[in-house]
Design an enzyme around this catalytic site. Structure first.
Site, PDB file in Angstrom:
ATOM      1  N   ARG A 257       0.875  -1.186   0.000  1.00 52.76           N
ATOM      2  CA  ARG A 257       0.000   0.000   0.000  1.00 52.76           C
ATOM      3  C   ARG A 257       0.906   1.228   0.000  1.00 52.76           C
ATOM      4  NH1 ARG A 257      -2.388   1.137   5.383  1.00 52.76           N
ATOM      5  NH2 ARG A 257      -0.860   2.801   5.258  1.00 52.76           N
ATOM      6  N   HIS A 261      -3.608   4.725   4.381  1.00 54.83           N
ATOM      7  CA  HIS A 261      -4.797   3.869   4.340  1.00 54.83           C
ATOM      8  C   HIS A 261      -5.964   4.612   3.684  1.00 54.83           C
ATOM      9  CE1 HIS A 261      -7.957   1.130   5.490  1.00 54.83           C
ATOM     10  NE2 HIS A 261      -8.595   2.150   6.005  1.00 54.83           N
ATOM     11  N   TYR A 270       3.717   5.171  11.819  1.00 54.94           N
ATOM     12  CA  TYR A 270       3.909   3.730  12.054  1.00 54.94           C
ATOM     13  C   TYR A 270       4.794   3.030  11.033  1.00 54.94           C
ATOM     14  CZ  TYR A 270      -0.114   3.445   8.840  1.00 54.94           C
ATOM     15  OH  TYR A 270      -0.967   3.576   7.764  1.00 54.94           O
TER      16      TYR A 270
HETATM   17  C1  TPP Z   1     -15.554  -5.168  10.654  1.00 55.95           C
HETATM   18  C2  TPP Z   1     -14.686  -3.933  10.543  1.00 55.95           C
HETATM   19  N1  TPP Z   1     -13.738  -3.703  11.463  1.00 55.95           N
HETATM   20  C3  TPP Z   1     -12.944  -2.608  11.365  1.00 55.95           C
HETATM   21  C4  TPP Z   1     -13.135  -1.717  10.336  1.00 55.95           C
HETATM   22  C5  TPP Z   1     -12.236  -0.491  10.216  1.00 55.95           C
HETATM   23  N2  TPP Z   1     -11.320  -0.701   9.097  1.00 55.95           N
HETATM   24  C6  TPP Z   1     -11.544  -0.174   7.881  1.00 55.95           C
HETATM   25  S1  TPP Z   1     -10.388  -0.617   6.764  1.00 55.95           S
HETATM   26  C7  TPP Z   1      -9.549  -1.529   7.925  1.00 55.95           C
HETATM   27  C8  TPP Z   1      -8.278  -2.243   7.550  1.00 55.95           C
HETATM   28  C9  TPP Z   1      -8.466  -3.311   6.548  1.00 55.95           C
HETATM   29  O1  TPP Z   1      -7.215  -3.816   6.210  1.00 55.95           O
HETATM   30  P1  TPP Z   1      -7.016  -4.843   5.060  1.00 55.95           P
HETATM   31  O2  TPP Z   1      -8.119  -5.829   5.038  1.00 55.95           O
HETATM   32  O3  TPP Z   1      -5.634  -5.365   5.154  1.00 55.95           O
HETATM   33  O4  TPP Z   1      -7.190  -3.974   3.724  1.00 55.95           O
HETATM   34  P2  TPP Z   1      -6.359  -2.715   3.200  1.00 55.95           P
HETATM   35  O5  TPP Z   1      -7.041  -1.484   3.746  1.00 55.95           O
HETATM   36  O6  TPP Z   1      -4.968  -2.848   3.662  1.00 55.95           O
HETATM   37  O7  TPP Z   1      -6.486  -2.768   1.727  1.00 55.95           O
HETATM   38  C10 TPP Z   1     -10.180  -1.477   9.166  1.00 55.95           C
HETATM   39  C11 TPP Z   1      -9.678  -2.132  10.370  1.00 55.95           C
HETATM   40  C12 TPP Z   1     -14.172  -1.983   9.419  1.00 55.95           C
HETATM   41  N3  TPP Z   1     -14.398  -1.177   8.382  1.00 55.95           N
HETATM   42  N4  TPP Z   1     -14.920  -3.090   9.522  1.00 55.95           N
END
Ligand code: TPP
Length: 359
Positions: A257, A261, A270
């Site tokens: 990435r 985020h 971080y």
């Molecule tokens: C069930 C849930 N828990 C927490 C969140 C908050 N949240 C949004 S994106 C994210 C990280 C997701 O990471 P990943 O699956 O690795 O995808 P990336 O963003 O790195 O593409 C989190 C924790 C959420 N949207 N839904």
């Protein structure tokens, strides 16, 4: 359990000796163009958020190959369940930049009628299911979709994208196990971009990434370089065939990435600048561009012309979206029930007091 990472295209744009692409130069070129569109749209949306023109934005910066190469290898009517960094699938399938920008503005022309956050795109005509915010919820949906198609003897698959973080949700485990047991034609595509917001891989799992989990569920599993067009394309093609003949496949695509985020995040707290620098040479666009140049089918002037065209298209789309009104207030209470229930009607009347210009 450890997995080798499959790679055909190196950082200098050279193919592994003995490897012959399974796909024509025309397709590779088209994919490169869609990756450029995806990157530029994302960059402009980040700027617009900083200017206050839109409320929020996420980008697929550095991960464009995962979505575009997968879309290129799937059939256009396969069902796709994106997480939120997969707008490249839509662009590959012909979604207009204008439609994407309307979604980012949540205006009256947005297919979702402004009811979703920005980057929560989808398109019924293109078999791309709308993004939902709760992580991993789409994984069991995709498994169910695959199983339904199997029961109906259809010759399509469902493909679901998710990040490394999503694999720590129960939905991932329920979805992949369901598909494995019922031999559903579902492709589980994990973009392992090393972060789930600020949670790095070392705090996400104790296994060698996600791939061993696929093996654990008895699912055919691949670990590939997600920034390598040829590795993604060939693996998805093979996986699609396997899905239809034998059941689900898990692909763990290793990527990075490159951006934050989202516009609500600051990665400098971080991770280090040095780490970010190391990934610049692995940029999927750079690698594919070098490859195309080495084939003699791309040049600096082609590159400049493409970027100029894309910039113009996005600028025009933003201009149109800025002039497009917001969805009608009434649309807030429509489309769920055949007739608007009294409770919603009452709330709508109350809300209307704050928007005297709306009838
Ligand atoms: C069930 C849930 N828990 C927490 C969140 C908050 N949240 C949004 S994106 C994210 C990280 C997701 O990471 P990943 O699956 O690795 O995808 P990336 O963003 O790195 O593409 C989190 C924790 C959420 N949207 N839904």
């Amino acid at each position: 359990m450890e997995f080798e990472t499959l790679q055909y295209l190196d950082e200098k744009g050279n193919l592994t000796e003995g490897y012959t692409p399974s796909v024509s130069d025309d397709v590779v070129l088209e994919a490169y163009k869609k990756m450029v569109v995806t990157r530029h749209v994302d960059e402009r949306m980040l700027t617009l958020q900083r200017q206050g023109a839109i409320t929020f934005s996420m980008s697929s910066l550095g991960e464009e190959c995962c979505s575009v190469a997968t879309a290129a290898a799937l059939e256009k009517d396969d069902w796709v369940y994106p997480q939120y960094r997969e707008v490249g699938v839509l662009f590959w399938r012909g979604f207009l930049v204008q439609d994407f920008v309307h979604q980012m503005f949540g205006d009256a022309e947005d297919l979702g009628k402004g009811r979703q956050m920005p980057n929560h795109f989808g398109c019924r005509e293109l078999n791309v299911v709308t993004v939902s915010s709760p992580i991993a919820t789409k994984i069991p949906h995709a498994a169910g979709c695959g199983y339904a198609m199997k029961l109906q003897k259809e010759s399509n698959i469902s493909a679901v994208f998710f990040g490394d973080g999503a694999t720590s949700e129960g939905d991932f485990h329920a979805g992949i196990n369901f598909a494995a047991v019922l031999e559903a034609p579902t492709l589980f595509f994990c973009r392992n971009n090393r972060y789930a917001i600020s949670t790095g891989l070392e705090n996400q799992f104790h296994s060698d990434g996600v791939a061993p989990k696929g093996e654990g569920y008895g699912v055919k599993t691949y670990k590939i370089d997600g920034n390598d067009f040829f590795a993604v394309f060939d693996t998805v093609r093979e996986a699609r065939k396997h899905c239809l003949e034998k059941g689900p496949v898990l692909i763990e695509a290793m990527t990075y990435r490159m951006g934050a985020h989202s516009t609500s995040d600051d990665p400098s707290v971080y991770r280090t600048k040095e780490e970010e620098e190391q990934w610049k040479d692995k940029d999927p666009l750079l690698r594919l561009r070098l490859y195309l140049e080495k084939q003699g089918i791309w040049s600096d002037s082609d590159e400049k012309k493409l970027w100029d065209e894309v910039k113009q298209e996005v600028t025009e789309a933003i201009r149109v979206a800025k002039e497009t009104p917001k969805p009608e207030l009434k649309s807030l209470v429509e489309d769920v029930y055949e007739e608007i229930p009294e409770t919603l009607q009452r709330q709508y009347e109350e809300l209307k007091m704050f928007f005297p210009e709306e009838d």
